[in-house]
Design an enzyme around this catalytic site. Sequence first.
Site, PDB file in Angstrom:
ATOM      1  N   TYR A 155       0.836  -1.206   0.000  1.00 25.74           N
ATOM      2  CA  TYR A 155       0.000   0.000   0.000  1.00 25.74           C
ATOM      3  C   TYR A 155       0.867   1.252   0.000  1.00 25.74           C
ATOM      4  O   TYR A 155       2.081   1.191   0.211  1.00 25.74           O
ATOM      5  CB  TYR A 155      -0.945   0.006   1.210  1.00 25.74           C
ATOM      6  CG  TYR A 155      -0.272   0.356   2.524  1.00 25.74           C
ATOM      7  CD1 TYR A 155       0.546  -0.571   3.167  1.00 25.74           C
ATOM      8  CD2 TYR A 155      -0.429   1.604   3.102  1.00 25.74           C
ATOM      9  CE1 TYR A 155       1.182  -0.254   4.358  1.00 25.74           C
ATOM     10  CE2 TYR A 155       0.196   1.930   4.304  1.00 25.74           C
ATOM     11  CZ  TYR A 155       0.997   0.998   4.919  1.00 25.74           C
ATOM     12  OH  TYR A 155       1.625   1.322   6.089  1.00 25.74           O
TER      13      TYR A 155
ATOM     14  N   ARG B  43       8.030   3.973  -4.785  1.00 24.48           N
ATOM     15  CA  ARG B  43       8.094   3.040  -3.652  1.00 24.48           C
ATOM     16  C   ARG B  43       7.072   1.913  -3.813  1.00 24.48           C
ATOM     17  O   ARG B  43       7.342   0.759  -3.485  1.00 24.48           O
ATOM     18  CB  ARG B  43       7.873   3.804  -2.335  1.00 24.48           C
ATOM     19  CG  ARG B  43       8.128   2.946  -1.108  1.00 24.48           C
ATOM     20  CD  ARG B  43       8.132   3.748   0.175  1.00 24.48           C
ATOM     21  NE  ARG B  43       6.832   4.341   0.451  1.00 24.48           N
ATOM     22  CZ  ARG B  43       6.589   5.124   1.500  1.00 24.48           C
ATOM     23  NH1 ARG B  43       7.558   5.420   2.351  1.00 24.48           N
ATOM     24  NH2 ARG B  43       5.392   5.620   1.696  1.00 24.48           N
TER      25      ARG B  43
ATOM     26  N   ARG C  60      -7.133 -20.754  -0.879  1.00 21.80           N
ATOM     27  CA  ARG C  60      -6.078 -20.481   0.097  1.00 21.80           C
ATOM     28  C   ARG C  60      -4.956 -21.528   0.104  1.00 21.80           C
ATOM     29  O   ARG C  60      -5.135 -22.646   0.572  1.00 21.80           O
ATOM     30  CB  ARG C  60      -6.703 -20.378   1.499  1.00 21.80           C
ATOM     31  CG  ARG C  60      -5.723 -19.852   2.540  1.00 21.80           C
ATOM     32  CD  ARG C  60      -6.348 -19.782   3.909  1.00 21.80           C
ATOM     33  NE  ARG C  60      -5.391 -19.268   4.869  1.00 21.80           N
ATOM     34  CZ  ARG C  60      -4.384 -19.987   5.373  1.00 21.80           C
ATOM     35  NH1 ARG C  60      -4.224 -21.236   5.023  1.00 21.80           N
ATOM     36  NH2 ARG C  60      -3.549 -19.434   6.233  1.00 21.80           N
TER      37      ARG C  60
ATOM     38  N   HIS D  77      -0.450 -21.265   0.543  1.00 24.11           N
ATOM     39  CA  HIS D  77       0.571 -20.257   0.835  1.00 24.11           C
ATOM     40  C   HIS D  77       1.328 -19.791  -0.415  1.00 24.11           C
ATOM     41  O   HIS D  77       1.562 -18.612  -0.596  1.00 24.11           O
ATOM     42  CB  HIS D  77       1.574 -20.785   1.865  1.00 24.11           C
ATOM     43  CG  HIS D  77       1.037 -20.762   3.258  1.00 24.11           C
ATOM     44  ND1 HIS D  77      -0.065 -21.479   3.631  1.00 24.11           N
ATOM     45  CD2 HIS D  77       1.438 -20.092   4.363  1.00 24.11           C
ATOM     46  CE1 HIS D  77      -0.317 -21.264   4.908  1.00 24.11           C
ATOM     47  NE2 HIS D  77       0.573 -20.420   5.384  1.00 24.11           N
TER      48      HIS D  77
ATOM     49  N   LYS E 122       6.647  -1.854   1.898  1.00 22.96           N
ATOM     50  CA  LYS E 122       5.439  -1.303   2.528  1.00 22.96           C
ATOM     51  C   LYS E 122       4.293  -2.288   2.340  1.00 22.96           C
ATOM     52  O   LYS E 122       3.425  -2.128   1.484  1.00 22.96           O
ATOM     53  CB  LYS E 122       5.119   0.071   1.916  1.00 22.96           C
ATOM     54  CG  LYS E 122       4.241   0.921   2.823  1.00 22.96           C
ATOM     55  CD  LYS E 122       4.337   2.379   2.443  1.00 22.96           C
ATOM     56  CE  LYS E 122       3.299   3.240   3.123  1.00 22.96           C
ATOM     57  NZ  LYS E 122       3.399   3.285   4.576  1.00 22.96           N
TER      58      LYS E 122
ATOM     59  N   GLU F 113      12.970   2.741  13.838  1.00 19.01           N
ATOM     60  CA  GLU F 113      12.040   3.805  13.438  1.00 19.01           C
ATOM     61  C   GLU F 113      10.915   3.782  14.455  1.00 19.01           C
ATOM     62  O   GLU F 113      11.110   3.310  15.572  1.00 19.01           O
ATOM     63  CB  GLU F 113      11.560   3.580  11.995  1.00 19.01           C
ATOM     64  CG  GLU F 113      10.934   2.224  11.756  1.00 19.01           C
ATOM     65  CD  GLU F 113      10.425   2.032  10.337  1.00 19.01           C
ATOM     66  OE1 GLU F 113      10.228   3.001   9.599  1.00 19.01           O
ATOM     67  OE2 GLU F 113      10.183   0.855   9.968  1.00 19.01           O
TER      68      GLU F 113
ATOM     69  N   LEU G 146      11.383   1.549   6.998  1.00 20.52           N
ATOM     70  CA  LEU G 146      10.733   1.959   5.763  1.00 20.52           C
ATOM     71  C   LEU G 146      11.391   3.263   5.321  1.00 20.52           C
ATOM     72  O   LEU G 146      11.569   4.178   6.135  1.00 20.52           O
ATOM     73  CB  LEU G 146       9.235   2.196   6.005  1.00 20.52           C
ATOM     74  CG  LEU G 146       8.489   2.603   4.737  1.00 20.52           C
ATOM     75  CD1 LEU G 146       8.249   1.391   3.852  1.00 20.52           C
ATOM     76  CD2 LEU G 146       7.179   3.283   5.066  1.00 20.52           C
TER      77      LEU G 146
HETATM   78  N1  PMP Z   1       7.874   4.036   8.996  1.00 20.39           N
HETATM   79  C1  PMP Z   1       6.734   3.349   9.112  1.00 20.39           C
HETATM   80  C2  PMP Z   1       6.751   2.033   9.820  1.00 20.39           C
HETATM   81  C3  PMP Z   1       5.531   3.852   8.581  1.00 20.39           C
HETATM   82  O1  PMP Z   1       4.396   3.159   8.672  1.00 20.39           O
HETATM   83  C4  PMP Z   1       5.548   5.130   7.954  1.00 20.39           C
HETATM   84  C5  PMP Z   1       4.277   5.708   7.407  1.00 20.39           C
HETATM   85  N2  PMP Z   1       3.918   5.110   6.204  1.00 20.39           N
HETATM   86  C6  PMP Z   1       6.757   5.811   7.861  1.00 20.39           C
HETATM   87  C7  PMP Z   1       7.909   5.239   8.387  1.00 20.39           C
HETATM   88  C8  PMP Z   1       6.863   7.147   7.191  1.00 20.39           C
HETATM   89  O2  PMP Z   1       6.669   7.042   5.806  1.00 20.39           O
HETATM   90  P1  PMP Z   1       6.093   8.245   4.942  1.00 20.39           P
HETATM   91  O3  PMP Z   1       6.930   9.445   5.272  1.00 20.39           O
HETATM   92  O4  PMP Z   1       6.263   7.790   3.557  1.00 20.39           O
HETATM   93  O5  PMP Z   1       4.672   8.429   5.352  1.00 20.39           O
END
Ligand code: PMP
Length: 281
Positions: free
Chosen positions: A31, A50, A98, A100, A144, A176, A200
């Site tokens: 997403y 991305r 279903r 895997h 993502k 993060e 991410l």
């Molecule tokens: N890290 C994580 C785990 C997130 O879910 C997000 C939000 N999508 C971010 C960082 C920040 O990403 P962005 O600046 O693209 O929203």
Amino acid sequence: MNILLNDEIISRENVMVDIEDRGYQFGDGIYEMIRIYDGLLFEWEAHLERLVRSAKELMIPLPKGMEVLQKNIHLLMKESGVLNGSVYIQITRGVSPRKHHFPENADPVLTAYVREMERPLEQIRNGIKAITTEDIRWLRVDIKSLNLLGNVLAKQKAVEQGASEAILVRGDIVTEASSSNVFAIRGQECFTHPTNQFILNGITRQVVVRLMESTNLTLVETPFTKEALMEMDEVFITNTGLEVCPVIEIDEQLIGDGMPGYYTTQLQKAFETLLLELIPQ
Ligand code: PMP
């Protein structure tokens, strides 16, 4: 509400999620969430890049409608009448009995919709409280993907403790946060985790890294410990919704003097200027 389903826009009532959609059964999908400021998509190209990367990493073929995605998102925005908000785009591997392993001939399913959203000015101006918690997520969080249970549990823990974000710690390294990237300033150095499989690569992170060139801060992309985090002068998080948001307290301990710091405020101003430049007056 109208929904983009592959390359068609239809009303929400008429969209059916198949019970055997792999996104629903396995979280087998990806997403993006993109900000709309004054009717404009913020950093569209970076988000699209991305999304395509996430699809490639998970070997999800790009779905029907991908080549006209930007046009369809603009149509969705127009129909919704939303000038300030966000667009959520999701692609799943598709529908199949279903099992895997990848299905042989499932068509990926793309859905997207637009929601109205205000800028969270109170949090942006005054900062937020955070907790730290163990980063229990899988080892490919650079993708993502729809698998967000580690993030969900961390955020829930924060909320239960009266905080609004959970900073994730793997071993003793700050990676993060549950839905944002983390930056920490000491002196004139701004530390953040390097982009690898443990974080991410946030689009807002990328914007802030560029904006940092207009300040006296030196960017240091290196892993740092939770212990170091607690001794920083300033901490802030970035994401699509919160933009650049000060963290004034972590685990009930004040960061600096417990107020948004000098450099964080400078970066916020630079972000505001960028928005003003993008939006025709
Ligand atoms: N890290 C994580 C785990 C997130 O879910 C997000 C939000 N999508 C971010 C960082 C920040 O990403 P962005 O600046 O693209 O929203």
